[in-house]
Motif scaffolding. Structure first.
Motif, short mmCIF file in Angstrom:
data_model
loop_
_atom_site.label_atom_id
_atom_site.label_comp_id
_atom_site.label_asym_id
_atom_site.label_seq_id
_atom_site.Cartn_x
_atom_site.Cartn_y
_atom_site.Cartn_z
N GLY A 252 -6.19 -11.90 -11.02
CA GLY A 252 -5.48 -11.68 -9.75
C GLY A 252 -4.44 -10.59 -9.79
O GLY A 252 -3.41 -10.69 -9.13
N ILE A 253 -4.70 -9.52 -10.55
CA ILE A 253 -3.75 -8.42 -10.67
C ILE A 253 -4.42 -7.14 -10.19
O ILE A 253 -5.55 -6.82 -10.59
N GLY A 254 -3.76 -6.42 -9.30
CA GLY A 254 -4.37 -5.21 -8.77
C GLY A 254 -3.51 -4.56 -7.72
O GLY A 254 -2.27 -4.66 -7.74
N TYR A 255 -4.18 -3.93 -6.76
CA TYR A 255 -3.49 -3.13 -5.75
C TYR A 255 -4.10 -3.43 -4.37
O TYR A 255 -5.27 -3.79 -4.25
N ILE A 256 -3.28 -3.27 -3.34
CA ILE A 256 -3.77 -3.31 -1.97
C ILE A 256 -4.20 -1.88 -1.61
O ILE A 256 -3.38 -0.97 -1.59
N GLY A 257 -5.49 -1.71 -1.37
CA GLY A 257 -6.02 -0.41 -0.98
C GLY A 257 -6.28 -0.35 0.51
O GLY A 257 -6.14 -1.34 1.23
N LYS A 258 -6.69 0.82 0.98
CA LYS A 258 -6.91 0.99 2.41
C LYS A 258 -8.00 2.03 2.64
O LYS A 258 -8.07 3.05 1.96
N THR A 259 -8.88 1.74 3.59
CA THR A 259 -9.89 2.68 4.04
C THR A 259 -9.81 2.79 5.56
O THR A 259 -8.95 2.15 6.18
N GLU A 260 -10.70 3.55 6.15
CA GLU A 260 -10.73 3.64 7.62
C GLU A 260 -11.03 2.29 8.25
O GLU A 260 -10.66 2.04 9.40
N ASP A 261 -11.70 1.42 7.49
CA ASP A 261 -12.07 0.10 8.03
C ASP A 261 -10.99 -0.96 7.83
O ASP A 261 -11.11 -2.06 8.36
N GLY A 262 -9.96 -0.65 7.05
CA GLY A 262 -8.90 -1.63 6.84
C GLY A 262 -8.50 -1.74 5.38
O GLY A 262 -8.78 -0.88 4.56
N TRP A 263 -7.84 -2.87 5.06
CA TRP A 263 -7.36 -3.12 3.71
C TRP A 263 -8.49 -3.54 2.79
O TRP A 263 -9.51 -4.06 3.25
N LEU A 264 -8.27 -3.38 1.49
CA LEU A 264 -9.21 -3.92 0.51
C LEU A 264 -8.48 -4.19 -0.78
O LEU A 264 -7.41 -3.63 -1.04
N TRP A 265 -9.05 -5.07 -1.59
CA TRP A 265 -8.47 -5.46 -2.87
C TRP A 265 -9.05 -4.57 -3.97
O TRP A 265 -10.27 -4.41 -4.08
N ILE A 266 -8.15 -3.99 -4.79
CA ILE A 266 -8.57 -3.14 -5.91
C ILE A 266 -8.04 -3.77 -7.19
O ILE A 266 -6.85 -3.63 -7.52
N PRO A 267 -8.88 -4.50 -7.96
CA PRO A 267 -8.40 -5.08 -9.21
C PRO A 267 -7.94 -4.00 -10.18
O PRO A 267 -8.52 -2.91 -10.23
N LYS A 268 -6.90 -4.29 -10.95
CA LYS A 268 -6.41 -3.32 -11.93
C LYS A 268 -7.42 -3.19 -13.06
O LYS A 268 -7.86 -4.19 -13.63
N TYR B 220 0.84 -1.21 0.00
CA TYR B 220 0.00 0.00 0.00
C TYR B 220 0.87 1.26 0.00
O TYR B 220 0.66 2.18 -0.81
N ASN B 221 1.85 1.31 0.88
CA ASN B 221 2.70 2.51 0.99
C ASN B 221 3.49 2.77 -0.28
O ASN B 221 3.71 3.93 -0.67
N ASP B 222 3.92 1.69 -0.95
CA ASP B 222 4.73 1.83 -2.16
C ASP B 222 3.88 1.87 -3.43
O ASP B 222 4.44 1.96 -4.53
N LYS B 223 2.55 1.75 -3.27
CA LYS B 223 1.63 1.75 -4.41
C LYS B 223 2.02 0.70 -5.46
O LYS B 223 2.00 0.93 -6.66
N ARG B 224 2.37 -0.47 -4.97
CA ARG B 224 2.83 -1.54 -5.87
C ARG B 224 1.68 -2.18 -6.64
O ARG B 224 0.63 -2.48 -6.06
N LEU B 225 1.93 -2.43 -7.91
CA LEU B 225 1.06 -3.33 -8.66
C LEU B 225 1.42 -4.75 -8.25
O LEU B 225 2.61 -5.10 -8.22
N VAL B 226 0.42 -5.56 -7.92
CA VAL B 226 0.71 -6.91 -7.45
C VAL B 226 -0.06 -7.93 -8.28
O VAL B 226 -1.09 -7.64 -8.87
N THR B 227 0.49 -9.12 -8.30
CA THR B 227 -0.20 -10.27 -8.86
C THR B 227 -0.23 -11.37 -7.81
O THR B 227 0.56 -11.34 -6.86
N THR B 228 -1.14 -12.31 -7.94
CA THR B 228 -1.40 -13.28 -6.88
C THR B 228 -1.68 -14.66 -7.47
O THR B 228 -1.95 -14.79 -8.66
N CYS B 229 -1.62 -15.67 -6.62
CA CYS B 229 -1.92 -17.04 -7.06
C CYS B 229 -3.39 -17.42 -6.96
O CYS B 229 -3.87 -18.22 -7.75
#
Length: 297
Positions: A270-286, A255-264
């Protein structure tokens, strides 16, 4: 030619090409207790509803990666192979779909030795499916699976698989197996990173070329549920508490580095970003418009 048992997405990146490849999927039925093993069922069901995920017939993709770098074809993990002929074992079809044969694979990185990552190394008859490949595995991962006294006591699974399969497969490729230390750079385009908990030598990695990069989270996370609730964890983590701590640390870094990530195992591809709100993390597909090619900004 595309078949019903293959899928691929191309990611051009500087001087290399990355292909996201499908090995199919596996079903776990009721998400609990594999996911969120000690969390109140109603709370988990409500979280699944919020994410529009199945509450009773949960399925996860099995996604691998192939990196084309000059004359090298670097495969990351090998999927289930013959172990799940109903829903998985698609990888060879997906490789052929992009015009590469199993004989052309030069290198295989083993991120960790769970069956859905090494099950495709050997055929049912014990033949090496990628006969010309060299294999790479981290030192702590290799050490764990070759230890006669494997410690599964810190997992949340009452009866963890014994590791017999892992021992047999690693023995079969030992003459072409290279051991690396987490943190090493491999193939001049892939930096490994120690990410223990799921297994003792589990790694994630960063593929880079010129000024572009993508981070592969491997099995840090198996579901969007565990992005929203990283504490809930999975029975598959050999060290549950270490898995939770590693998951949080890596989410924070991504999240801090704004990395594009891929996953298994997140929803295909499975490609996107780790986002964040007041409630916690969330998945943001690219966001993408081309179904076969993903461009990195």
């Amino acid at each position: 030619m595309r078949s019903k048992r293959s899928a691929s997405v191309r990611i051009p990146m500087g001087e290399i090409e990355i292909y996201v490849l499908s090995d199919g999927y596996f079903g776990i039925g009721d998400p609990q207790p594999i996911l969120a093993p000690e969390i109140e069922k109603e709370k988990v069901q409500n979280a699944l509803k919020t994410l529009h995920l199945s509450e009773s017939d949960y399925e996860m993709p099995i996604t691998t990666l192939l990196i084309k770098k000059g004359n090298q074809y670097i495969l990351v993990d090998t999927g289930e192979g013959y172990h799940d002929p109903v829903n998985a074992g698609w990888l060879q079809n997906s490789i052929l779909e992009i015009g590469i044969s199993p004989e052309e694979i030069t290198d295989i990185l083993i991120t960790h030795a769970h069956r859905d990552h090494i099950g495709g190394i050997l055929s049912k008859e014990g033949r090496r499916i990628y006969p010309n490949a060299k294999y790479y595995i981290s030192a702590p991962e290799y050490s764990f699976w070759n230890n006669d006294e494997k410690d599964f006591s810190k997992s949340k699974m009452s009866s963890y698989p014994t590791g017999k399969l892992q021992t047999e497969i690693l023995r079969a490729i030992k003459n072409d197996l290279e051991i690396f230390e987490p943190g090493d750079i491999l193939f001049s385009c892939l930096k490994t990173e120690f990410a223990p908990g799921h297994t003792p030598g589990h790694i994630i990695f960063h593929v880079f070329s010129e000024n572009q990069s993508i981070t592969h989270l491997v099995d840090i996370v198996h579901s969007p549920l565990l992005i929203n609730h990283p504490d809930w964890g999975t029975q598959w983590d050999i060290n549950f508490e270490e898995g939770v701590a590693t998951r949080k640390k890596i989410f924070d870094n991504c999240y801090n580095d704004k990395r594009l990530v891929t996953t298994c195992h997140l929803p295909w591809p499975g490609i996107g970003y780790i986002g964040k709100t007041e409630d916690g993390w969330l998945w943001i597909p690219k966001a993408q418009s081309d179904p076969y090619t993903i461009k990195i900004d």
